[in-house]
Design a protein around this motif. Structure first.
Motif, PDB file in Angstrom:
ATOM      1  N   ILE A 343       0.795  -1.259   0.034  1.00  0.00           N
ATOM      2  CA  ILE A 343       0.236   0.097   0.106  1.00  0.00           C
ATOM      3  C   ILE A 343       0.844   1.160  -0.045  1.00  0.00           C
ATOM      4  CG2 ILE A 343      -1.819  -1.121   1.007  1.00  0.00           C
ATOM      5  CD1 ILE A 343      -1.015   0.378   3.788  1.00  0.00           C
ATOM      6  N   ILE A 353       6.948   7.202  11.084  1.00  0.00           N
ATOM      7  CA  ILE A 353       6.815   5.541  11.134  1.00  0.00           C
ATOM      8  C   ILE A 353       8.072   4.944  12.059  1.00  0.00           C
ATOM      9  CG2 ILE A 353       5.497   5.057   9.358  1.00  0.00           C
ATOM     10  CD1 ILE A 353       8.068   4.077   7.946  1.00  0.00           C
ATOM     11  N   VAL A 360       0.582   4.309  10.907  1.00  0.00           N
ATOM     12  CA  VAL A 360      -0.196   5.200   9.803  1.00  0.00           C
ATOM     13  C   VAL A 360      -1.649   4.685   9.704  1.00  0.00           C
ATOM     14  CG1 VAL A 360      -0.200   5.984   7.748  1.00  0.00           C
ATOM     15  CG2 VAL A 360       1.742   5.387   8.771  1.00  0.00           C
ATOM     16  N   GLY A 372       3.209  -0.652  16.752  1.00  0.00           N
ATOM     17  CA  GLY A 372       3.807   0.396  16.296  1.00  0.00           C
ATOM     18  C   GLY A 372       5.092   0.699  16.899  1.00  0.00           C
TER      19      GLY A 372
HETATM   20  P1  ADP Z   1       3.481  -2.050  13.711  1.00  0.00           P
HETATM   21  O1  ADP Z   1       3.897  -2.946  12.342  1.00  0.00           O
HETATM   22  O2  ADP Z   1       3.374  -2.797  14.629  1.00  0.00           O
HETATM   23  O3  ADP Z   1       2.016  -1.380  13.225  1.00  0.00           O
HETATM   24  P2  ADP Z   1       5.808  -0.831  13.011  1.00  0.00           P
HETATM   25  O4  ADP Z   1       6.426   0.101  13.570  1.00  0.00           O
HETATM   26  O5  ADP Z   1       6.495  -2.021  12.513  1.00  0.00           O
HETATM   27  O6  ADP Z   1       4.636  -1.176  13.641  1.00  0.00           O
HETATM   28  O7  ADP Z   1       5.252  -0.151  11.802  1.00  0.00           O
HETATM   29  C1  ADP Z   1       4.700   1.141  11.933  1.00  0.00           C
HETATM   30  C2  ADP Z   1       3.838   1.678  10.918  1.00  0.00           C
HETATM   31  O8  ADP Z   1       4.352   2.001   9.763  1.00  0.00           O
HETATM   32  C3  ADP Z   1       2.898   0.469  10.421  1.00  0.00           C
HETATM   33  O9  ADP Z   1       1.728   0.717  11.241  1.00  0.00           O
HETATM   34  C4  ADP Z   1       2.399   0.969   8.823  1.00  0.00           C
HETATM   35  O10 ADP Z   1       1.626   2.201   9.040  1.00  0.00           O
HETATM   36  C5  ADP Z   1       3.648   1.347   8.573  1.00  0.00           C
HETATM   37  N1  ADP Z   1       4.487   0.477   7.636  1.00  0.00           N
HETATM   38  C6  ADP Z   1       5.560  -0.107   8.301  1.00  0.00           C
HETATM   39  N2  ADP Z   1       5.731  -1.073   7.049  1.00  0.00           N
HETATM   40  C7  ADP Z   1       5.157  -0.867   6.126  1.00  0.00           C
HETATM   41  C8  ADP Z   1       5.237  -1.329   4.552  1.00  0.00           C
HETATM   42  N3  ADP Z   1       5.887  -2.291   4.434  1.00  0.00           N
HETATM   43  N4  ADP Z   1       4.304  -0.870   4.005  1.00  0.00           N
HETATM   44  C9  ADP Z   1       3.424  -0.070   4.341  1.00  0.00           C
HETATM   45  N5  ADP Z   1       3.567   0.531   5.596  1.00  0.00           N
HETATM   46  C10 ADP Z   1       4.223   0.219   6.419  1.00  0.00           C
END
Ligand code: ADP
Length: 413
Positions: A343, A353, A360, A372
């Motif tokens: 996405i 992030i 997000v 998160g």
């Molecule tokens: P979590 O996966 O537990 O929500 P993370 O810290 O790993 O927490 O990721 C934070 C946020 O970053 C996610 O909730 C998402 O919104 C965004 N995100 C992380 N990796 C991706 C990805 N590969 N594609 C799109 N959005 C991502």
């Protein structure tokens, strides 16, 4: 109260060397020096010393009568305090003091009269009401009979130094408070996480026990409910583990076992862990296991970062999408990349992030789970190993995360 050699008003024995005091008599010594300097050397009040004092712009140098009224004014005084000579001559020097310091002027003159000199630093007022931080030296001026004829006042504007000092103090205070509150926060999170894990383990244990049937017959519906309890317990435990992990990193309690780490081995070990999830979602994972790069890092922590990046990639990529995993050497660094066709992340969210607890577009009804904390932990771990975690992303097209680490000079793979 030691003599300051640079203080031009210090020489009490020759008060008339500071010609700002009109009542002073012309000194022989100063006159003979001045004579050698030609046109500038005419006797007081238009002589060299008068010109010198008048023209100095870095010091306010002026004279007071014995009761503290201004008798002379120079360029520096006008520059610091904002009054012209016409405006200030005859005024009492207490006009330069802020209201809370109005008690000071008589006290300062008393001390200067008694000891010959008074020095202090403090706030003073400009004509426009603004304040400046001043170093002030007041010197008693006496004639040859020892009679007090007035005071010489030399003021320096030290506002910039004072502000820089205050800024340094404020910065140091802020750092101390924030370190202390970080430590307290990390300690609290660690203690709380530990306390929460104990009852959660009990929930898991008794759920498993019931599932085995030792507590009585288990119907299909019982089993369904118990498995949901177990699933939620596992989810809660993983959140708590994340928090514990994060608080340990924040508290600097994590140790790194740095050694040569084959990134190919890391990929080969971690990809199979997420393949089942990817398969269920019809997302393909591709990697080239003939390419290697060797990092100087902590093996388990590199695996943890890759697992987080791959889990996210699977989570945020829809059916039919693809995830590419790869590694490469870049000079004395190595990189591990995870790119997906998911996405994507909007440009304005890219910085956030990596912050803890940021997800997000997360809402109470959002479809994906998580804390998160994954990327915050991964980014901290990367930094802890002398590397960094970065992302490039386009909404609707996908994201590419790059972990850069120090490379091992001798490749061991
Ligand atoms: P979590 O996966 O537990 O929500 P993370 O810290 O790993 O927490 O990721 C934070 C946020 O970053 C996610 O909730 C998402 O919104 C965004 N995100 C992380 N990796 C991706 C990805 N590969 N594609 C799109 N959005 C991502």
């Amino acid at each position: 109260m030691n003599d300051a050699p640079s203080d031009p008003t210090r020489d009490n024995r020759k008060p008339t060397a500071t010609p700002a005091v009109p009542r002073a008599t012309t000194p022989g010594g100063a006159g003979s020096d001045a004579t050698r300097l030609g046109a500038l050397s005419s006797p007081e009040p238009h002589g060299l010393y008068r010109l010198l004092v008048d023209s100095v712009r870095d010091y306010a140098i002026f004279a007071l009568d014995p009761t503290g009224h201004v008798l002379s004014w120079n360029a520096g005084a006008q520059r610091f305090k904002g009054y012209t000579q016409d405006e200030i001559l005859g005024q009492h020097f207490s006009i330069f003091y802020p209201p809370e310091d109005k008690w000071k002027p008589p006290m300062e003159l008393d001390i200067a009269t008694a000891t010959g000199r008074f020095e202090e630093e403090g706030w003073r007022l400009r004509k426009d009401g603004t304040r400046f931080w001043a170093n002030v030296v007041i010197t008693a001026l006496r004639d040859e009979n020892g009679t007090l004829v007035g005071f010489a006042k030399v003021t320096r504007d030290l506002t910039e130094r004072k502000i820089a000092e205050q800024q340094r103090l404020e910065d140091a205070r802020r750092v101390a408070i924030s370190e202390e509150s970080n430590r307290a926060k990390a300690g609290f999170l660690a203690a709380m996480s530990h306390e929460l894990r104990t009852p959660l383990n009990a929930i898991a244990g008794y759920t498993d026990l019931l599932l085995t049937g030792v507590g009585g017959a288990v119907t299909e519906q019982h089993r369904d409910y118990l498995e949901r309890i177990r699933g939620s317990q596992q989810h809660l435990l993983s959140i708590i583990n994340d928090i514990l992990n994060f608080s340990r990193i924040e508290a600097g309690q994590l140790e790194y076992r740095v050694e040569p780490v084959s990134l190919r081995e890391v990929i080969n070990a971690v990809v199979p862990m997420v393949e089942p999830q990817a398969l269920t979602k019809s997302v393909a994972i591709e990697w080239h296991d003939n390419v290697d790069a060797v990092a100087l890092a902590d093996h388990a922590k590199v695996e943890q970062i890759l697992l987080n990046l791959l889990s996210n990639a699977v989570k945020f990529t829809a059916a039919g999408g693809r995830i590419d995993v790869g590694c490469a050497s870049r000079g004395d660094r190595v990189i591990l990349t995870v790119a997906d066709t998911g996405i994507g992340i909007a440009a304005e969210d890219l910085g956030a992030i990596f912050q803890p607890f940021v997800q997000v577009g997360r809402s109470l009804t959002s479809p994906h789970e998580g804390t998160g904390l994954g990327l915050a932990i991964s980014s901290d771990l990367a930094t802890g190993m002398g590397g960094r975690l970065e992302v490039e992303s386009t909404v609707g097209k996908g994201s590419a995360f790059t972990l850069t680490l120090p490379g091992a000079t001798a490749a061991s793979a």
